[in-house]
Design a protein around this motif. Structure first.
Motif, PDB file in Angstrom:
ATOM      1  N   UNK A   1       0.847  -1.176   0.000  1.00 58.38           N
ATOM      2  CA  UNK A   1       0.000   0.000   0.000  1.00 58.38           C
ATOM      3  C   UNK A   1       0.880   1.221   0.000  1.00 58.38           C
TER       4      UNK A   1
ATOM      5  N   UNK B   1      -6.051 -14.656   0.788  1.00 53.30           N
ATOM      6  CA  UNK B   1      -6.173 -14.288  -0.623  1.00 53.30           C
ATOM      7  C   UNK B   1      -6.432 -12.783  -0.769  1.00 53.30           C
ATOM      8  N   UNK B   2      -7.291 -12.255   0.085  1.00 59.27           N
ATOM      9  CA  UNK B   2      -7.704 -10.852  -0.028  1.00 59.27           C
ATOM     10  C   UNK B   2      -6.519  -9.893   0.073  1.00 59.27           C
TER      11      UNK B   2
ATOM     12  N   UNK C   1      -3.529 -10.628  -0.712  1.00 56.85           N
ATOM     13  CA  UNK C   1      -2.529 -11.056  -1.701  1.00 56.85           C
ATOM     14  C   UNK C   1      -1.385 -11.876  -1.116  1.00 56.85           C
TER      15      UNK C   1
ATOM     16  N   UNK D   1      -0.665 -14.419  -3.498  1.00 57.45           N
ATOM     17  CA  UNK D   1       0.062 -14.017  -4.698  1.00 57.45           C
ATOM     18  C   UNK D   1       1.510 -14.485  -4.661  1.00 57.45           C
TER      19      UNK D   1
ATOM     20  N   UNK E   1       6.948 -16.385  -5.382  1.00 60.48           N
ATOM     21  CA  UNK E   1       7.748 -15.206  -5.033  1.00 60.48           C
ATOM     22  C   UNK E   1       8.181 -15.265  -3.571  1.00 60.48           C
TER      23      UNK E   1
ATOM     24  N   UNK F   1      -1.616  -2.014   8.104  1.00 57.58           N
ATOM     25  CA  UNK F   1      -2.359  -2.262   6.875  1.00 57.58           C
ATOM     26  C   UNK F   1      -3.514  -3.240   7.121  1.00 57.58           C
TER      27      UNK F   1
ATOM     28  N   UNK G   1     -10.228 -22.942  -8.405  1.00 55.31           N
ATOM     29  CA  UNK G   1      -9.627 -24.113  -9.029  1.00 55.31           C
ATOM     30  C   UNK G   1      -8.980 -25.014  -7.966  1.00 55.31           C
TER      31      UNK G   1
ATOM     32  N   UNK H   1       3.197  -8.546 -12.854  1.00 54.34           N
ATOM     33  CA  UNK H   1       2.362  -9.341 -11.962  1.00 54.34           C
ATOM     34  C   UNK H   1       2.097  -8.591 -10.655  1.00 54.34           C
ATOM     35  N   UNK H   2       2.563  -7.326 -10.578  1.00 56.14           N
ATOM     36  CA  UNK H   2       2.377  -6.537  -9.361  1.00 56.14           C
ATOM     37  C   UNK H   2       1.741  -5.176  -9.660  1.00 56.14           C
TER      38      UNK H   2
ATOM     39  N   UNK I   1      -8.863 -20.301 -13.540  1.00 55.56           N
ATOM     40  CA  UNK I   1     -10.034 -19.693 -12.906  1.00 55.56           C
ATOM     41  C   UNK I   1      -9.666 -18.287 -12.477  1.00 55.56           C
TER      42      UNK I   1
ATOM     43  N   UNK J   1     -10.628 -14.444 -10.665  1.00 58.86           N
ATOM     44  CA  UNK J   1     -11.413 -13.874  -9.563  1.00 58.86           C
ATOM     45  C   UNK J   1     -10.979 -12.435  -9.340  1.00 58.86           C
TER      46      UNK J   1
ATOM     47  N   UNK K   1      -9.373  -9.388  -7.721  1.00 63.41           N
ATOM     48  CA  UNK K   1      -8.232  -9.248  -6.818  1.00 63.41           C
ATOM     49  C   UNK K   1      -8.073  -7.791  -6.405  1.00 63.41           C
ATOM     50  N   UNK K   2      -7.541  -7.590  -5.192  1.00 67.28           N
ATOM     51  CA  UNK K   2      -7.370  -6.227  -4.697  1.00 67.28           C
ATOM     52  C   UNK K   2      -5.981  -5.715  -5.045  1.00 67.28           C
ATOM     53  N   UNK K   3      -5.898  -4.442  -5.369  1.00 71.97           N
ATOM     54  CA  UNK K   3      -4.602  -3.834  -5.636  1.00 71.97           C
ATOM     55  C   UNK K   3      -4.028  -3.291  -4.332  1.00 71.97           C
ATOM     56  N   UNK K   4      -2.915  -3.844  -3.915  1.00 65.84           N
ATOM     57  CA  UNK K   4      -2.170  -3.329  -2.768  1.00 65.84           C
ATOM     58  C   UNK K   4      -0.751  -3.125  -3.275  1.00 65.84           C
TER      59      UNK K   4
ATOM     60  N   UNK L   1       2.446  -5.654  -3.802  1.00 64.73           N
ATOM     61  CA  UNK L   1       2.064  -7.071  -3.694  1.00 64.73           C
ATOM     62  C   UNK L   1       1.517  -7.520  -5.047  1.00 64.73           C
ATOM     63  N   UNK L   2       1.411  -8.833  -5.243  1.00 67.11           N
ATOM     64  CA  UNK L   2       0.939  -9.322  -6.548  1.00 67.11           C
ATOM     65  C   UNK L   2      -0.463  -8.821  -6.904  1.00 67.11           C
TER      66      UNK L   2
ATOM     67  N   UNK M   1      -6.124 -18.231 -10.827  1.00 71.94           N
ATOM     68  CA  UNK M   1      -5.510 -19.496 -10.434  1.00 71.94           C
ATOM     69  C   UNK M   1      -5.284 -20.278 -11.709  1.00 71.94           C
TER      70      UNK M   1
END
Lengths: 181, 595
Positions: free
Chosen positions: A46, A77-78, A80, A83, A92, A128, A160, B196-197, B436, B438, B440-443, B446-447, B452
């Motif tokens: 952020x 997941x929320x 990331x 990720x 990563x 955060x 998946x 990817x970020x 699949x 879905x 995703x949130x931008x932070x 982070x990725x 998936x």
């Protein structure tokens, strides 16, 4: 014999209560979260400085509660986390489903890793993510390598299916790196 | 600071420079290439990876022997090409981006100096696909290198001392640099990584003398940021209009929209244009970015002096599957339609081998070189890719048998062109996937992916292939199956030998005309590096390559990914579960010659 069955039934039922309980409000007797030190990495997700530097917090870890772990899985997941750590296999970031814990496997270790960040790329999420959510994520992370009770660990993926669900994982006995917490 | 190594007396940089000037040793990139040197990752501005040396040929390559080897001291993926100028070889490693100068005039090629740029360790946490570095560039007595944490550095080639350092990328926003820079007319060209970020892509030109930014061309946003002005004349109607880098996105999505220029740059001195591709739009989940998402997954032609865009073509409009457009553009002149045309050859991730008129950006042909289910073809009338709607991801459902998979029919691994055989030698992947998507949130930092992915081998079961492509006949001439994705670069020589390496640790020489295996050598770790060839100070021809498996495809070994999670490493793990049985981590330079 009958008494024993009743006792077993009672134990299962009580265990179930524990598993199902939803603590929607903080308990007044809750212990404070462990103090976290200075940030250990350069990454702060952020915008820098936009979050709260320090939040009042209480240690609300409950690694046996299905609701807490399910919430942790959603938040993993929320925010990331997935990720980088994927569904536990890593990418990563390091894998979380194996028995190698670079910075410790105890709930307080994992909490500090999330809050402080780590020098080789783990971001510092302090300020955060609300504290109670961090504890839910801590609980979920332990379930990834089978450290949570099978009865409480999540049993399915919403997307998946690429790996066995957390409640089918064998416990990976932690082997912490030398010198870590 | 450079560390002087034993075996060579320390020399003051200024003295070294003066000596170099006096003896006329300072060569410019392109001049050096003709003289048995290998001054940049792609060998030359046209990106041919063709060595004019022919001592080693199809008849004698079977007796090729190891001349010397050198351990890099790193264990992540070695995607770099060694660079050779004069009697020195320059080798850059993955993070922490050590730069070694090896003295080729001494037996065993001892280390002249080592430069340690000391990149920030945290950079490792925002590098999507291993902590690779694809090579350095030599020009005018300097080595230009990038670091994972976003710096471009000029290092004195003689002494190993830092001359200047420009901080270009911000790891706290997820920005890294992995590409090999190219020096054109006194400007160092560098692009960022981070698709990817949610990192907004750019190509930046630095003054080679001072490291000051001369210009920066963003891949998204208003025309002023993209350096689109009077001179911009794209061939197709869909690329004309005001501020398309903004209007083909939801509001503000272009600010986190990717389009990173992390691949190859070529240069045509006659037309005075540089060519480079832009990466995938972010996030992968296409539902979050309706629109064509310009100027991602396409190719720009620009004036190297000002950065002005001259034309653009989009390989994959509104990309659906992480098909970055950054693969090499090989500049060749071909007789097409009765006249010689200046074209560029481009094997894209989307599976088509494009031939474009490099003066105008017109698509002359686009033919599948791999299995494709995601599209039906490229319309040569309007230049548009015809998508298969059945393979379009939709949030909440799983789409099966997407071919090519996200790493594409071919990822970064560069092909080689022989002006003798008129064939393009392409190492590439044969992968499909289920996916699949879905929300995703931008932070920041982070990725930003929202997908998936579960990859699997493509038809035939071989996960890789090396093929020879005839761009005039528009067909495959020969092909070699490989067990794993062919993730190394290719080299072709005037001796009509093609060299490439495999992830299971074989460095191979095959006949450029028919693909027959002529020689192979077992390496310690899998090979994903770029083989090169040079003439040594002793007048003999050498072949050099780095091993060190890794990269996106090799993370199961280099990043200790747990293979029980098929989605790990952005979905590549599912199709690489057996790699650890074939190879291990490593990092060794191998140099071969005839006995």
């Amino acid at each position: 014999m009958r008494a024993l069955l009743v006792l077993i039934g009672l134990a299962v039922a009580l265990g179930g209560c524990d598993r199902e309980e939803r603590k929607l409000a903080k308990l007044p007797s809750a212990a404070p979260s462990p103090a976290t030190g200075e940030r250990r990495g350069d990454l702060q997700p952020g915008q820098k400085g936009s979050g709260l530097e320090q939040t009042t917090s209480s240690r609300s870890f409950d690694g046996k509660n299905a609701f807490e772990l399910a919430q942790g899985k959603r938040l993993f997941r929320w925010y990331n986390c997935s990720g980088c750590h994927s569904m536990g296999g890593g990418g990563m970031g390091p894998a979380l489903m194996d028995n190698r814990w670079i910075y410790g496997h105890e709930p307080d270790d994992i909490y500090r890793t999330i809050m402080e960040g780590r020098p080789n790329g783990m971001p510092s999420f302090r300020g955060r993510i609300p504290d109670a959510q961090v504890w839910q994520i801590v609980g979920y992370i332990r379930s990834i390598s089978g450290l949570a009770p099978k009865a409480a660990a999540p049993g399915r993926n919403d997307g998946l299916a690429v790996t066995r669900p957390e409640n089918e994982r064998e416990r990976a006995t932690p082997r912490n790196a030398p010198g870590s917490g | 600071m450079a560390e002087q190594m034993p075996g060579k007396p320390p020399m003051l940089p200024r003295v070294a420079l003066a000596l170099a000037v006096c003896s006329g040793l300072i060569a410019h990139a392109q001049d050096a290439a003709g003289d048995g040197a290998w001054p940049m990752a792609a060998h030359d501005y046209a990106n041919t990876r063709f060595s004019p040396l022919d001592q080693v040929n199809a008849r004698n390559v079977h007796s090729l022997k190891l001349a010397f080897s050198f351990k890099t001291g790193t264990t992540r993926g070695n995607e770099a090409a060694p660079v050779v100028v004069g009697s020195t070889m320059y080798v850059v490693t993955p993070f922490p981006d050590y730069l070694y100068a090896l003295d080729l005039s001494r037996p065993g090629a001892n280390v002249k100096w080592r430069f340690d740029p000391k990149p920030k360790a945290s950079a490792q946490g925002v590098a999507c696909c291993d902590t690779v570095n694809r090579g350095v560039a030599y020009d005018g007595g300097r080595i230009f290198m990038n670091t994972l944490d976003g710096d471009t550095i000029a290092v004195d080639a003689a002494s190993g001392n830092e001359i200047w350092r420009a901080h270009l990328g911000d790891i706290t926003r997820g920005e890294t640099i992995t590409m090999a820079p190219v020096v054109v007319k006194g400007k160092v060209l560098v692009g960022n990584s981070g698709g990817e970020l949610g990192v907004r892509g750019w190509l930046t030109a630095l003054d080679a003398a001072t490291g000051k930014i001369a210009w920066r061309a963003w891949s998204t946003g208003p025309d002023a940021d993209v350096l689109i002005g009077e001179r911009f004349k794209p061939h197709y109607a869909q690329d004309r209009g005001k501020d398309l880098g903004k209007t083909t996105w939801p509001p503000d999505a272009w600010k986190i929209g990717g389009g990173n220029a992390w691949g190859w740059i070529s240069y045509d001195p006659k037309l005075d244009l540089i060519y480079y591709g832009t990466g995938n739009p972010g996030p992968w989940n296409p539902d979050q970015r309706p629109g064509a998402n310009k100027w991602t997954s396409g190719v720009f032609a620009r004036d190297p002096a000002s950065g002005e865009a001259v034309w653009y073509y989009q390989w994959s409009p509104h990309d659906l599957h992480d098909y970055d457009g950054v693969n090499e553009n090989v500049l060749v002149d071909l007789p097409i339609g009765g006249k010689t045309r200046a074209v560029l050859l481009h094997p894209d991730r989307n599976g088509y081998l494009y031939v474009l008129d490099r003066a105008t950006g017109e698509v002359l042909s686009a033919d599948p070189f791999a299995t494709i289910t995601t599209s039906f073809g490229v319309d040569l009338g309007d230049g548009k890719l015809r998508y298969n709607p059945e393979k379009t991801p939709r949030a909440g459902r799983v789409v099966h048998d997407i071919c090519p998979a996200s790493p594409g029919a071919k990822d970064w691994q560069p092909s080689a062109w022989s002006p003798r055989t008129h064939l393009l030698y392409i190492p590439h992947n044969n992968l499909c996937q289920d996916a699949g998507t879905y929300e995703t949130s931008y932070i920041a930092g982070t990725p930003y992916v929202g997908a998936d992915v579960k990859m699997k081998p493509g038809p035939g079961g071989n996960r890789g292939e090396v093929l020879a492509w005839d761009p005039l006949a528009r067909k495959k001439v020969w092909a070699i199956d490989e067990k794993f994705p062919a993730w190394s670069g290719a080299l072709v020589t005037a001796g009509d030998v093609v060299f490439y390496g495999t992830m299971d640790g074989w460095f191979k020489a095959v006949d450029a005309r028919d693909g027959k295996l002529l020689w192979k050598f077992k390496t310690d770790s899998g090979v994903i590096g770029q083989p090169v060839s040079y003439r040594g100070p002793d007048g003999r021809q050498y072949i050099a390559v780095l091993d060190g498996v890794g990269g996106w495809a090799g993370g199961v070994v280099s990043a200790d990914i747990d293979t029980r999670d098929g989605s790990a490493g952005l979905g590549f793990t599912n199709v690489m579960k057996d790699l650890p049985q074939y190879t291990k981590k490593g990092g060794t330079l191998y140099v071969f010659s005839l006995p």
